[in-house]
Design a protein around this motif. Structure first.
Motif, PDB file in Angstrom:
ATOM      1  N   VAL A   6      -1.394  -6.910   0.219  1.00  0.00           N
ATOM      2  CA  VAL A   6      -2.789  -6.493   0.009  1.00  0.00           C
ATOM      3  C   VAL A   6      -3.201  -6.624  -1.462  1.00  0.00           C
ATOM      4  O   VAL A   6      -4.327  -7.000  -1.761  1.00  0.00           O
ATOM      5  N   GLY A  21       0.800  -1.230   0.000  1.00  0.00           N
ATOM      6  CA  GLY A  21       0.000   0.000   0.000  1.00  0.00           C
ATOM      7  C   GLY A  21       0.827   1.271   0.000  1.00  0.00           C
ATOM      8  O   GLY A  21       0.339   2.337   0.368  1.00  0.00           O
ATOM      9  N   LYS A  22       2.089   1.182  -0.463  1.00  0.00           N
ATOM     10  CA  LYS A  22       2.969   2.364  -0.427  1.00  0.00           C
ATOM     11  C   LYS A  22       2.400   3.523  -1.248  1.00  0.00           C
ATOM     12  O   LYS A  22       2.396   4.662  -0.804  1.00  0.00           O
TER      13      LYS A  22
HETATM   14  N1  LIG Z   1      -4.641  -0.601   3.704  1.00  0.00           N
HETATM   15  C1  LIG Z   1      -5.237  -0.702   2.516  1.00  0.00           C
HETATM   16  N2  LIG Z   1      -6.557  -0.463   2.408  1.00  0.00           N
HETATM   17  C2  LIG Z   1      -7.177  -0.580   1.221  1.00  0.00           C
HETATM   18  N3  LIG Z   1      -6.572  -0.919   0.086  1.00  0.00           N
HETATM   19  C3  LIG Z   1      -5.257  -1.164   0.126  1.00  0.00           C
HETATM   20  C4  LIG Z   1      -4.525  -1.066   1.343  1.00  0.00           C
HETATM   21  N4  LIG Z   1      -3.235  -1.352   1.080  1.00  0.00           N
HETATM   22  C5  LIG Z   1      -3.153  -1.619  -0.228  1.00  0.00           C
HETATM   23  N5  LIG Z   1      -4.359  -1.511  -0.825  1.00  0.00           N
HETATM   24  C6  LIG Z   1      -4.678  -1.764  -2.238  1.00  0.00           C
HETATM   25  O1  LIG Z   1      -3.781  -2.788  -2.671  1.00  0.00           O
HETATM   26  C7  LIG Z   1      -3.257  -2.511  -3.959  1.00  0.00           C
HETATM   27  C8  LIG Z   1      -1.747  -2.391  -3.871  1.00  0.00           C
HETATM   28  O2  LIG Z   1      -1.382  -1.213  -3.154  1.00  0.00           O
HETATM   29  P1  LIG Z   1      -0.201  -0.235  -3.641  1.00  0.00           P
HETATM   30  O3  LIG Z   1      -0.131  -0.162  -5.131  1.00  0.00           O
HETATM   31  O4  LIG Z   1      -0.349   1.039  -2.906  1.00  0.00           O
HETATM   32  O5  LIG Z   1       1.028  -1.081  -3.092  1.00  0.00           O
HETATM   33  P2  LIG Z   1       2.579  -0.801  -3.260  1.00  0.00           P
HETATM   34  O6  LIG Z   1       3.179  -1.028  -1.954  1.00  0.00           O
HETATM   35  O7  LIG Z   1       2.788   0.532  -3.920  1.00  0.00           O
HETATM   36  O8  LIG Z   1       3.012  -1.966  -4.254  1.00  0.00           O
HETATM   37  P3  LIG Z   1       4.340  -2.067  -5.188  1.00  0.00           P
HETATM   38  O9  LIG Z   1       5.510  -2.215  -4.274  1.00  0.00           O
HETATM   39  O10 LIG Z   1       4.109  -3.309  -5.959  1.00  0.00           O
HETATM   40  O11 LIG Z   1       4.387  -0.830  -6.021  1.00  0.00           O
HETATM   41  C9  LIG Z   1      -3.939  -1.235  -4.420  1.00  0.00           C
HETATM   42  O12 LIG Z   1      -5.066  -1.555  -5.198  1.00  0.00           O
HETATM   43  C10 LIG Z   1      -4.360  -0.566  -3.132  1.00  0.00           C
HETATM   44  O13 LIG Z   1      -5.477   0.253  -3.315  1.00  0.00           O
END
Ligand SMILES: Nc1ncnc2c1ncn2[C@@H]1O[C@H](COP(=O)(O)OP(=O)(O)OP(=O)(O)O)[C@@H](O)[C@H]1O
Ligand SMILES: [Mg+2]
Length: 452
Positions: free
Chosen positions: A355, A171-172
């Motif tokens: 997630v 979720g970053k």
């Molecule tokens: N706490 C949360 N509540 C609701 N949705 C979430 C949460 N955490 C993550 N998500 C959902 O999960 C998916 C992945 O989140 P996100 O893209 O922000 O992760 P990331 O850490 O940036 O991943 P990466 O390292 O692969 O770029 C998205 O669709 C996001 O909306």
């Protein structure tokens, strides 16, 4: 009077039960509809007697999978199945139903019983909890995340550079978005750059732009992402991947708020808030010399460490509800809930993809599910595969241990280029033991000789 056989007596006993329920005959026609169910649905018993139950309840489930009919056919009860029925005045009522068969003295099925629990209150309570646990689209009730959320507004308004660390899919990006939305820059652009997706030269021109003639294909000036983000926020994802050259340029933006587009002699000023993210350990990259120390400290002013999903299992049910609600708004159609067995499987999964993986699993279930409930059969195979796995099935423990030992030695041999002393040390055995095990497992000397 024989107390057990007297139908009227039995009816008068069960009529007094507080639980709403009805009884149907084997043709699904209602033959009994008690007072609490009259109250719940708004129908009187007289109105419904002799009618098929689906005409009265008009639940989405009734059409395809009448639970009481299935119970009569299979002898299997439905327990606490969630569905939505309709009151006489068409208002929906969320309920949990339980079914069972009614048999005569010879054991022959002569009807079915369906009882109801009104769960409107439970549903609104669940919704309330979920809403309370949602902050700028971030759903969580995990202590570490709640601590981050407590500080999020202060961090957002501070204009400081923020480093967001966490495994892939934690979720970053969601946090980066929330930081922008909560900041005074919220009406200005939020520009995202995936630093890992572009080769170095392209990334440089993408970030800082270029002037006409800077290289052969540069027919006209092109603004960089820093310019596009002017006044707003730039989100540099996968910051651990940037080259030393770009690290220097980024450091200059952070320290002096300035940069030069490719091929330009003029220095540009940048009024941009910088948020970076990585799923790698930036500290380790800095220590191994792959990431500049000065840049690391510049980026590490405020760090948000997002825990992986396996360390916050309490979020799983909340996130499932959250994703079900969002997919219910899409073309996939309506799903009411999830069965206890499916929930158990989801709670026991390890989520290497965090997630995002859970979101994909729920989407997968929405595509496959033709019923109202997500059941184990709608989940990906990796969740439902039972132990023993096919690779283990039917094999003796000794054989499995030998296989594993052989594999381990072979892999370590490759890793250390056949250096027996080093391998023995790594595996915590004496050299002579290692030779013996190699011989026993028929590990060819050629691996050792070839690599040694
Ligand atoms: N706490 C949360 N509540 C609701 N949705 C979430 C949460 N955490 C993550 N998500 C959902 O999960 C998916 C992945 O989140 P996100 O893209 O922000 O992760 P990331 O850490 O940036 O991943 P990466 O390292 O692969 O770029 C998205 O669709 C996001 O909306
Ligand atoms: Mg991301």
């Amino acid at each position: 009077m024989s107390p057990v056989s007297d139908k009227e007596t039995i009816y008068s006993i069960i009529r007094g039960l507080a639980l709403p329920f009805f009884v149907v005959d084997h043709d699904n026609k209602i033959i009994f509809f008690n007072e609490p169910l009259e109250e719940l649905t708004g129908y009187s018993e007289q109105e419904v007697l002799g009618k098929p139950c689906h005409e009265i309840l008009r639940s989405d489930i009734c059409k395809d999978h009448c639970p009481v009919k299935e119970t009569m056919a299979t002898g299997r009860d439905a327990v606490n199945l969630e569905m939505t029925i309709q009151r006489k005045n068409n208002l929906p009522i969320p309920v949990r139903i339980t079914t069972s068969v009614i048999r005569d003295k010879e054991g022959k099925v002569i009807g079915g019983l369906e009882s109801f629990r009104d769960i409107s209150f439970l549903k609104s309570l669940r919704k309330e909890i979920r809403e309370k646990c949602t902050y700028h689209k971030i759903v969580s009730r995990n202590k570490k995340i709640l601590e981050i959320l407590d500080d999020l507004t202060d961090i957002a308004t501070s204009n400081a550079t923020v480093l967001i660390q966490g495994e892939s899919g934690t979720g970053k990006e969601l946090f980066a978005n929330a930081l922008h939305e909560l900041s005074p820059r919220k009406d200005k652009p939020f520009i995202k750059v995936n630093c890992g997706a572009l080769p170095e030269t392209l990334l440089e021109s993408e970030l800082f732009g270029y002037k006409r003639g800077a290289f052969t294909d540069a027919k006209k000036d092109k603004p960089g992402r820093f310019q596009l983000a002017e006044g707003g926020t730039i989100f540099l994802d996968e910051i651990g991947e940037i080259s030393k050259n770009i690290q220097v340029k980024l450091l200059r933006v952070l320290e002096k708020k300035e940069y030069e587009p490719l091929g330009s002699v003029q220095t540009e000023k940048a009024n941009v808030r910088i948020i970076v993210a990585t799923n790698r350990n930036l500290r380790a990259l800095e220590q191994s010399g792959d990431f500049r120390e000065d840049l690391y400290y510049r980026l590490n002013v405020i760090t948000l460490n997002i825990p992986p999903l396996r360390e916050r299992k309490e979020d799983i049910p909340l996130l499932i509800e959250h994703f079900m609600e969002s997919f219910n708004q899409t073309v996939y159609g309506k799903i009411n809930g999830i069965t206890t067995q499916a929930m158990k499987l989801l709670l026991n999964h390890g989520y290497p993809g965090n997630v995002r993986e859970l979101e994909n699993i729920i989407e997968h279930a929405f595509i496959l599910c033709r019923e109202n409930y997500i059941a184990p059969k709608h989940l990906p195979d990796c969740l439902t595969d039972r132990f023993p796995s096919p690779a283990v099935k039917g094999k003796k423990l000794e054989e499995l241990v030998d296989n594993f030992e052989k594999q381990l030695i072979e892999e370590t041999l490759k890793q250390y280029g056949g250096n027996i002393e080093r391998i023995a040390e790594e595996l915590g055995v004496h050299r002579s033991t290692l030779w013996r095990k190699m011989k026993k497992n028929n590990i060819k000397h050629s691996i050792v000789e070839g690599l040694g």
